[in-house]
Design a protein around this motif. Structure first.
Motif, PDB file in Angstrom:
ATOM      1  N   PRO A 361     -15.788  63.635  30.840  1.00  0.00           N
ATOM      2  CA  PRO A 361     -14.724  62.703  30.474  1.00  0.00           C
ATOM      3  C   PRO A 361     -14.357  61.795  31.638  1.00  0.00           C
ATOM      4  O   PRO A 361     -14.722  62.066  32.791  1.00  0.00           O
ATOM      5  CB  PRO A 361     -13.570  63.630  30.116  1.00  0.00           C
ATOM      6  N   ARG A 401      -1.226  65.369  25.932  1.00  0.00           N
ATOM      7  CA  ARG A 401      -2.004  64.478  25.073  1.00  0.00           C
ATOM      8  C   ARG A 401      -3.245  63.952  25.805  1.00  0.00           C
ATOM      9  O   ARG A 401      -4.324  63.811  25.216  1.00  0.00           O
ATOM     10  CB  ARG A 401      -1.143  63.311  24.590  1.00  0.00           C
ATOM     11  N   LYS A 402      -3.088  63.663  27.101  1.00  0.00           N
ATOM     12  CA  LYS A 402      -4.232  63.180  27.872  1.00  0.00           C
ATOM     13  C   LYS A 402      -5.308  64.256  27.990  1.00  0.00           C
ATOM     14  O   LYS A 402      -6.508  63.959  27.901  1.00  0.00           O
ATOM     15  CB  LYS A 402      -3.780  62.737  29.260  1.00  0.00           C
ATOM     16  N   ARG A 405      -7.272  64.425  24.788  1.00  0.00           N
ATOM     17  CA  ARG A 405      -8.232  63.314  24.735  1.00  0.00           C
ATOM     18  C   ARG A 405      -9.438  63.579  25.630  1.00  0.00           C
ATOM     19  O   ARG A 405     -10.596  63.371  25.234  1.00  0.00           O
ATOM     20  CB  ARG A 405      -7.529  62.022  25.145  1.00  0.00           C
ATOM     21  N   GLU A 408     -11.718  66.202  24.170  1.00  0.00           N
ATOM     22  CA  GLU A 408     -12.469  65.666  23.040  1.00  0.00           C
ATOM     23  C   GLU A 408     -13.641  64.805  23.502  1.00  0.00           C
ATOM     24  O   GLU A 408     -14.644  64.685  22.791  1.00  0.00           O
ATOM     25  CB  GLU A 408     -11.533  64.859  22.143  1.00  0.00           C
ATOM     26  N   GLU A 409     -13.520  64.200  24.684  1.00  0.00           N
ATOM     27  CA  GLU A 409     -14.614  63.404  25.242  1.00  0.00           C
ATOM     28  C   GLU A 409     -15.714  64.262  25.865  1.00  0.00           C
ATOM     29  O   GLU A 409     -16.820  63.787  26.085  1.00  0.00           O
ATOM     30  CB  GLU A 409     -14.086  62.462  26.326  1.00  0.00           C
TER      31      GLU A 409
END
Length: 593
Positions: A361, A401-402, A405, A408-409
């Protein structure tokens, strides 16, 4: 400052130390086992020397081999990382006896705090109370029974010379005492080289909060801030963050001052962590880790400090360049440990193998500390930490939240990882509202349906086709890395295909990893193991009557013990393994009729 530093470790922590040394203009020396010949830390270091052997005992715990590498390289200092010899006073003394600096605390401080029993005594002498427990080693199951009857069940059995949850067993009642004691002693011996254990009362719903300290040789002792490490499975951390959520400033200050008292009481020098359990507004001393912690990056992100650089400067005799009042903490940082484990159904089974694809990520406030790249193999013989993903944001919810993300990457194929479980944790309302504890993952988090990502089916799918070959050569024990362009026709039949790393077989590079799953639950009676490892104990014999779920044998993989259980009621017809046998995924260990 030092001219050359040897890192007596492997994986992501060795990579982490190498990077700071490079920024400071310090040459680095890596050491490696036979299995780590082409590991990332070896590829990044200025020099690399072979230790020989495969297991930790044969390599990274081989004092003479490490001392020989020090003498041959002329290294001026040794950074032990964490795990292995990082909290071993004898190793620290052996290093200093060579006239070489040990980048860590004095051996005397390691002895006091490395032994969890003497550390409790030292903390109590400094006025810092611990969890109710015994201050002497346990050698007889009757002692555990008596402690449980006095303080109530459950009881925690812990390795006296370890940390990180290794060797810790929670005993729910008298019937579990003997087996848990033996297992704790085996794990303590395997991971720390010492089998001693001790007892503590097991708190029902605590949070695990630790305080980072740093001390120099000029009498300065500072606390940098706390980390909440409550999201755990098998008493080992999955998610860490700083600052601790829903944690009063007044308690934070008192805990920091208590941590400094503990450091001062044992004459501490360098970076260390004082760990506490926090419940109902009170905190209890748990232990002190006399080394850099796995989760140190979250402290770095909120303070703006490089803890490895501070370690190096303190070890070189420099005073700390700031005082307690000058330490500033900004925003919120969260770290997740990406381990080679399959979290399906909450089992967290070790998943060694070759990483076929690793998409990392990126973006503002995202940091990845990895010990592996695509093509590298995660071995059953070492800890299963693949990488640490760390994020920073102005507040906790933005950081949460970061992290979602960033996870998920992230794509890792070829092995199962803990990423699906960590996404489940971060998305859960209990975590978002800081209602979790050290028991939350195992008692309340629902991981049913969680599955690891499937592996690709061919080398072509992961883009490994190439002609440039990396070739390793050793001359008098020193490792050299060469690059050669070779035509495909020049590769002998059966050798590694183009794109594979040296030593990687055609089968390993070109085929997907075998899916990892729990022991067969179909009720067929053919009991198999789900992973590569070593059988450490067999509990049944042919003719024994067993019930579904009963443990048949114990498998050690990646320094963790795993129970292999019966998939049905019946009578044991065959036992195909014995203690000491090496097994692989799908191997049959017993037949039940």
């Amino acid at each position: 400052m030092f001219g050359k530093v040897l890192i007596a470790n492997r994986g992501e922590i060795a990579v982490r130390v190498i990077r700071t040394c490079r920024e400071l203009g310090i040459a680095t020396v890596a050491v490696y086992s036979e299995l780590d010949r082409d590991a990332l830390h070896v590829r990044l270091a200025d020099e690399a020397y072979a230790l020989g052997g495969q297991t930790a005992a044969e390599s990274y715990l081989n004092t003479e081999a490490i001392l020989d590498a020090i003498r041959r390289t002329g290294a001026e200092a040794v950074h032990p990382g964490y795990g292995f010899f990082s909290e071993n006073a004898d190793f620290a003394r052996a290093i200093t006896a060579e006239g070489v600096t040990f980048i860590g605390p004095p051996p005397e401080a390691i002895e006091v705090m490395g032994d969890k029993i003497s550390s409790r005594r030292a903390a109590e002498a400094a006025g810092v109370s611990g969890v109710p427990g015994r201050t002497e080693p346990v050698t007889d199951p009757e002692e555990i029974l008596a402690f449980g009857e006095e303080h109530g069940w459950p009881v925690a059995i812990k390795a006296a010379f370890g940390g990180g949850g290794k060797g810790m067993k929670v005993v729910q009642g008298p019937d579990e005492v003997r087996e848990a004691m033996e297992s704790a002693q085996r794990e303590a011996q395997a991971y720390f080289g010492r089998p001693e254990i001790y007892l503590e009362r097991y708190l029902a719903w605590p949070r695990h909060i630790e305080m980072q300290v740093i001390s120099d040789t000029h009498g300065n002792h500072l606390w940098l801030g706390e980390r909440d490490c409550s999201c755990q499975r098998r008493h080992q951390k999955l998610v860490e963050e700083s600052p601790a959520p829903a944690f009063p400033d007044e308690v934070r200050r008192r805990m920091g001052e208590a941590a400094v008292k503990v450091a001062r009481a044992c004459g501490y020098v360098n970076a260390g962590t004082v760990e506490f359990l926090y419940q109902d507004g009170d905190f209890y001393f748990l232990e002190m880790n006399t080394r850099l912690q796995v989760e140190h990056p979250v402290t770095e992100l909120v303070t703006g400090l490089d803890l490895v650089e501070l370690q190096l400067r303190v070890a070189a005799g420099e005073p700390l360049p700031f005082g307690q009042d000058q330490i500033e903490r900004r925003g919120h940082a969260i770290e997740v440990r990406i381990n080679a484990e399959d979290p399906a159904e909450g089992r967290f089974l070790p998943s060694p193998g070759t990483i076929q694809r690793f998409r990392q990520p990126a973006g503002p406030g995202v940091r990845l500390d990895a010990g592996y790249e695509a093509g590298d193999t995660v071995s059953q013989f070492y800890d299963n930490l693949v990488a640490k993903l760390v994020v920073w944001a102005p507040d906790r919810d933005a950081a949460r939240r970061k992290m979602i993300r960033a996870l998920e990457e992230t794509t890792i194929e070829g092995i199962a990882t803990t990423i699906p479980a960590e996404l489940a944790i971060l998305r859960h309302p209990d975590f978002a509202e800081a209602r979790h504890s050290t028991n939350w993952v195992e008692q309340r988090l629902d991981l049913r349906g969680v599955q690891a990502a499937p592996a690709p089916t061919s080398a072509e799918e992961v883009g490994e086709e190439r002609v440039l070959r990396d070739v390793t050569a050793e001359v008098n024990g020193r490792r050299y890395q060469l690059k050669l362009w070779l035509p495909a026709a020049a590769l002998p039949v059966g050798s590694a295909p183009l794109g594979a790393r040296p030593g990687q077989s055609a089968t390993r590079a070109g085929r997907s990893a075998r899916p990892r799953s729990a022991a067969t639950q179909t009720g067929s009676g053919t009991v198999t193991v789900p992973m590569q490892g070593t059988i450490v104990k067999v509990l049944v014999a042919p003719g024994d009557t067993v019930e579904a779920g009963q443990t048949l044998c114990v498998l050690e993989a990646m320094k963790m013990e795993n129970a292999i259980t019966a998939d049905r009621d019946g009578t044991v017809q065959e036992v195909r393994v014995q203690a000491g046998d090496a097994v692989g995924p799908g191997d049959v260990v017993a037949i039940i009729g």
